[in-house]
Design a protein around this motif. Sequence first.
Motif, PDB file in Angstrom:
ATOM      1  N   VAL A   7       0.840  -1.196   0.000  1.00  0.00           N
ATOM      2  CA  VAL A   7       0.000   0.000   0.000  1.00  0.00           C
ATOM      3  C   VAL A   7       0.876   1.248   0.000  1.00  0.00           C
ATOM      4  O   VAL A   7       1.940   1.282   0.631  1.00  0.00           O
ATOM      5  N   THR A   8       0.433   2.245  -0.745  1.00  0.00           N
ATOM      6  CA  THR A   8       1.074   3.562  -0.769  1.00  0.00           C
ATOM      7  C   THR A   8      -0.006   4.603  -0.494  1.00  0.00           C
ATOM      8  O   THR A   8      -1.074   4.571  -1.121  1.00  0.00           O
ATOM      9  N   TYR A   9       0.261   5.511   0.442  1.00  0.00           N
ATOM     10  CA  TYR A   9      -0.771   6.504   0.775  1.00  0.00           C
ATOM     11  C   TYR A   9      -0.121   7.833   1.165  1.00  0.00           C
ATOM     12  O   TYR A   9       1.028   7.883   1.610  1.00  0.00           O
ATOM     13  N   PRO A  10      -0.863   8.944   1.017  1.00  0.00           N
ATOM     14  CA  PRO A  10      -0.320  10.272   1.336  1.00  0.00           C
ATOM     15  C   PRO A  10      -0.558  10.635   2.798  1.00  0.00           C
ATOM     16  O   PRO A  10      -1.489  10.144   3.447  1.00  0.00           O
ATOM     17  N   GLU A  11       0.294  11.511   3.284  1.00  0.00           N
ATOM     18  CA  GLU A  11       0.145  12.045   4.636  1.00  0.00           C
ATOM     19  C   GLU A  11       0.392  13.552   4.586  1.00  0.00           C
ATOM     20  O   GLU A  11       1.382  14.010   4.002  1.00  0.00           O
ATOM     21  N   LEU A  12      -0.486  14.326   5.199  1.00  0.00           N
ATOM     22  CA  LEU A  12      -0.361  15.783   5.194  1.00  0.00           C
ATOM     23  C   LEU A  12       0.621  16.236   6.266  1.00  0.00           C
ATOM     24  O   LEU A  12       0.648  15.676   7.379  1.00  0.00           O
ATOM     25  N   ARG A  13       1.419  17.237   5.923  1.00  0.00           N
ATOM     26  CA  ARG A  13       2.369  17.817   6.879  1.00  0.00           C
ATOM     27  C   ARG A  13       2.422  19.318   6.676  1.00  0.00           C
ATOM     28  O   ARG A  13       2.535  19.805   5.547  1.00  0.00           O
ATOM     29  N   ASP A  14       2.339  20.057   7.780  1.00  0.00           N
ATOM     30  CA  ASP A  14       2.346  21.520   7.701  1.00  0.00           C
ATOM     31  C   ASP A  14       3.734  22.028   7.342  1.00  0.00           C
ATOM     32  O   ASP A  14       4.745  21.466   7.772  1.00  0.00           O
ATOM     33  N   LYS A  15       3.780  23.096   6.576  1.00  0.00           N
ATOM     34  CA  LYS A  15       5.065  23.631   6.132  1.00  0.00           C
ATOM     35  C   LYS A  15       5.723  24.552   7.149  1.00  0.00           C
ATOM     36  O   LYS A  15       6.957  24.625   7.227  1.00  0.00           O
ATOM     37  N   GLU A  16       4.903  25.287   7.938  1.00  0.00           N
ATOM     38  CA  GLU A  16       5.491  26.362   8.723  1.00  0.00           C
ATOM     39  C   GLU A  16       5.216  26.262  10.224  1.00  0.00           C
ATOM     40  O   GLU A  16       6.132  26.084  11.021  1.00  0.00           O
TER      41      GLU A  16
END
Length: 326
Positions: free
Chosen positions: A160-169
Amino acid sequence: MSENRDFDFCPRCGALMQDGVCRSCGYSGCFGGGQASYSGNGMGYGTRNTPRKKKTRGWVIALSILGAVLLLAALLIVTLNVNRLILNTAQDTLGNSGSSDYSDDYGDYYDDSDDYEPSADDPYYKEIVDTIDPDVSYTIDWLTESRFATATEDNTSYNVTYPELRDKEDGRSYDVINAAIKRAAEQYKDSYRSYPDGVTSSGYVTYMDEEKISVVFQHRLSEENGTLPRMTAVNFRIETGEQLAPSEMAEIDEELVMRFRAQDQTQNGGVDFVTNSSDEELLKLLSDPEEAAYFYSPVGLEAGFNYESEDYGKGWVSVTLKDYTL
């Protein structure tokens, strides 16, 4: 003394020579044509035919080499023609083999092309691809997970491949969204061993901005007679982390069914399952939280569902609704 000069020993047989002539073998010391045989074996000393034999053998060798070269050339030509015939036959066979049991009803979705860039000007969404916006306040990390059977005779695997959100600042947390994405990605994690060769799930970010994000998963489940494709979509409000329900994205009613049928003809050439299903059956699938899939793209809202039929096989289908926005 002069006579002594006339006597010598024959260089051929060693006997005494007088006046240049051997008294034993008759050797006179003269060479050239017309001389008689001096060996007693019948061969002319100055007229041997050995050079003629060498010349004949040379022609034979030359002709043999030429014949071998021509034979090799002929074999090479035949081999090339046979290989070309085999290749053409193989290409014809592949080109006319037809689709698998789980046919590609949604054409362009399975092109596996990295060249497609969706645009609002497109008449419809052609292929599930990532659309990453580098200018928003968060970024995307990609995570992968794999499992393999421990038994040596078992080829079952889970990928499985999936995205994860990460804040930039400012370090804002997207834990709620990321947890929901992971659940959608891993829905076959506990059951992959029930499929002969396992399960592969691939995630895509089909749309992202400061207000919302759409994540789509294409699952490929191995079965005895082919690979079953399934689709899952999840959508979120960025501000609150709330997951959007399909009913918030579109009015799911008889009008949607009518539009779905018309767009299916334009976009997909008319999937057999859609063409031959009743309005009630389509409305049920478009409303089913387990089977329906709605997601945003730069082209518009994509609405679809997974289906299974004894007459028309298994798979999924979707259409683009360009005027539907959040």
